[in-house]
Design a protein around this motif. Sequence first.
Motif, PDB file in Angstrom:
ATOM      1  N   ASP A  67       0.633  -1.283   0.075  1.00 53.47           N
ATOM      2  CA  ASP A  67      -0.175   0.022  -0.060  1.00 53.47           C
ATOM      3  C   ASP A  67       0.894   1.281   0.068  1.00 53.47           C
ATOM      4  OD1 ASP A  67      -2.801   1.503   0.553  1.00 53.47           O
ATOM      5  OD2 ASP A  67      -1.675   2.131   1.947  1.00 53.47           O
ATOM      6  N   LEU A  68       0.740   2.024  -1.209  1.00 53.98           N
ATOM      7  CA  LEU A  68       1.584   3.210  -1.159  1.00 53.98           C
ATOM      8  C   LEU A  68       1.710   4.185   0.019  1.00 53.98           C
ATOM      9  CD1 LEU A  68       3.619   4.956  -2.856  1.00 53.98           C
ATOM     10  CD2 LEU A  68       1.693   5.940  -4.234  1.00 53.98           C
ATOM     11  N   ASP A  69       0.262   4.556   0.105  1.00 53.98           N
ATOM     12  CA  ASP A  69       0.071   5.569   1.337  1.00 53.98           C
ATOM     13  C   ASP A  69       0.828   5.092   2.700  1.00 53.98           C
ATOM     14  OD1 ASP A  69      -1.257   6.947  -0.826  1.00 53.98           O
ATOM     15  OD2 ASP A  69      -3.271   6.859   0.405  1.00 53.98           O
ATOM     16  N   ARG A  73       3.480   7.611   4.372  1.00 48.94           N
ATOM     17  CA  ARG A  73       2.705   8.480   5.518  1.00 48.94           C
ATOM     18  C   ARG A  73       3.941   8.592   6.506  1.00 48.94           C
ATOM     19  NH1 ARG A  73      -1.327   5.856   6.119  1.00 48.94           N
ATOM     20  NH2 ARG A  73      -2.974   7.412   5.223  1.00 48.94           N
ATOM     21  N   HIS A 125       2.028  10.886  -9.801  1.00 46.21           N
ATOM     22  CA  HIS A 125       1.096  10.049  -8.753  1.00 46.21           C
ATOM     23  C   HIS A 125       1.690  10.003  -7.229  1.00 46.21           C
ATOM     24  CE1 HIS A 125      -2.116   8.134  -6.630  1.00 46.21           C
ATOM     25  NE2 HIS A 125      -1.226   6.921  -6.721  1.00 46.21           N
ATOM     26  N   VAL A 126       2.893   9.378  -7.368  1.00 50.28           N
ATOM     27  CA  VAL A 126       3.692   9.438  -6.217  1.00 50.28           C
ATOM     28  C   VAL A 126       3.959  10.725  -5.537  1.00 50.28           C
ATOM     29  CG1 VAL A 126       6.210   8.626  -5.509  1.00 50.28           C
ATOM     30  CG2 VAL A 126       4.720   6.909  -6.948  1.00 50.28           C
ATOM     31  N   GLU A 128       2.239  13.284  -5.798  1.00 52.22           N
ATOM     32  CA  GLU A 128       0.898  13.878  -5.064  1.00 52.22           C
ATOM     33  C   GLU A 128       0.963  13.216  -3.597  1.00 52.22           C
ATOM     34  OE1 GLU A 128      -0.978  14.988  -9.320  1.00 52.22           O
ATOM     35  OE2 GLU A 128      -1.430  12.809  -8.487  1.00 52.22           O
ATOM     36  N   ARG A 129       1.109  12.152  -3.768  1.00 55.19           N
ATOM     37  CA  ARG A 129       0.792  11.315  -2.426  1.00 55.19           C
ATOM     38  C   ARG A 129       1.646  11.689  -1.398  1.00 55.19           C
ATOM     39  NH1 ARG A 129      -3.471  11.417  -1.846  1.00 55.19           N
ATOM     40  NH2 ARG A 129      -3.200   9.880  -0.257  1.00 55.19           N
ATOM     41  N   ALA A 132       0.779  14.798  -0.023  1.00 48.46           N
ATOM     42  CA  ALA A 132      -0.295  14.940   0.719  1.00 48.46           C
ATOM     43  C   ALA A 132      -0.191  14.148   2.159  1.00 48.46           C
ATOM     44  CB  ALA A 132      -1.526  14.105   0.147  1.00 48.46           C
ATOM     45  N   LEU A 133       0.905  13.148   2.278  1.00 45.78           N
ATOM     46  CA  LEU A 133       1.229  12.636   3.481  1.00 45.78           C
ATOM     47  C   LEU A 133       2.355  12.686   4.120  1.00 45.78           C
ATOM     48  CD1 LEU A 133      -0.019   8.916   1.905  1.00 45.78           C
ATOM     49  CD2 LEU A 133      -1.439  10.328   3.476  1.00 45.78           C
TER      50      LEU A 133
END
Length: 446
Positions: A67-69, A73, A125-126, A128-129, A132-133
């Motif tokens: 899970d990438l997130d 995190r 996409h990476v 952007e995550r 965000a995290l």
Amino acid sequence: MKLAVLGGGGFRVPLVYGALLRESSKPRVEEVVLHDVSTERLEAIRHVLRQLAAGHDDPPEVRITTDLDTALRDASFVFSAVRVGGLAGRTADERVALELGLVGQETTGPGGVSYGLRTVPVAVHVAERVAALAPDAWVINFTNPAGMITEAMRRVLGDRVIGICDSPIGLIRRAAAALGLDPARVSPDYVGLNHLGWLRGLTYQGRDVLPGLLADDAALRRVEEARVFGPDWVRTLGALPNEYLYYYYFTRESVAATTGQTRGEALLEQQDDFYAAVLARPGEALDEWGRARHRRDTTYMAEMRDLTDAGERDTADLEAGGYEGIALALMAAIARGEPATMILNVRNGAAVPGLPADAVVEIPCAVDGAGVKPLATRPLPGRFLGLMQQVKAVEQTTIEAALSGSPRLAVEAFALHPLVDSVSTARKLLDGYRARIPELAAVLHA
């Protein structure tokens, strides 16, 4: 600190973890989270890391996730080393080009455009995550084509993403050693793009010692790049070229030399054997990895060395390390405020005259706790600058094609490349890659 490694089931991850085990200064990485799309690869690498950590006091904790997130995190640093399409994609990058009589290489030439087209959207996409995290994290990008991918990720992360490559430092290390000098005590005049650059000067105690190296036959024979390109050509250039420039300066020879397995096909076979062996005999994971690493390192660019009678890779080069040392030194400079000068892939600004300000270039940079500052370079002669401008235009067009999903821009990127000889061939390249690489076909909408 938490370190997230994307592509955590990759073969080189034990090199990074081994370097972390040797770190004792504070702050240090206490948690490593490996992310990959393959649970089997993650498990295999975790076996290797456990055996590497045996006997070490307080090794960094290792966790794995798909899970990438979860991986990202609250990370302090992110190493991004993903391969979209896997090694099967790399073999197609090489084969489609070779079948059209072009250079078949994963980052240089049409293969690099193909690799970029399918990787840019994933990398963005990476980014952007991460934003965000882990908005305070620094992203160190290993993913190829490193300059192009770093430039795409900068659109989201700005200066907090930095690209690295071990080719420039390897070249500098070999040049210094040939002169009997400590590589840590020389200052390189190196400039270029990722996998396309030149060592134009090497200052030691206030004097440029590169002209003396270029004039010395015996010393040049100790530099792999000089053996590969030939002493006459490096003297003509007045510089030592990055090894990947062989594909530009000796294009026909490069194509003709690839008559059997491509590098991607060989690595696919080697790595399939490695992962299967580790999962079958996990108690022997570290030994299996060591054998596979030796085989991988000694065959690196073997066809080029065979063609030019450059000989085997030097033992010192194999033992000196690569990406992992650069990445850990970069982390130390930022996290602990330990000033360093390093060759990195960063935003140009005004450092390299003649290239766009937003272009990512590969040049010496000053690094400390405040971040990375590119150092100004001397103006480039036309024979270097023109090639850089053309390849940078290809990279930027590839980014736009990937983010817009435009087949027309993809054809333009292939056709603009100096190693592609016609627009008709560019169209055939795109057709071939779309047919063989599902991840690339999914990016282009029409």
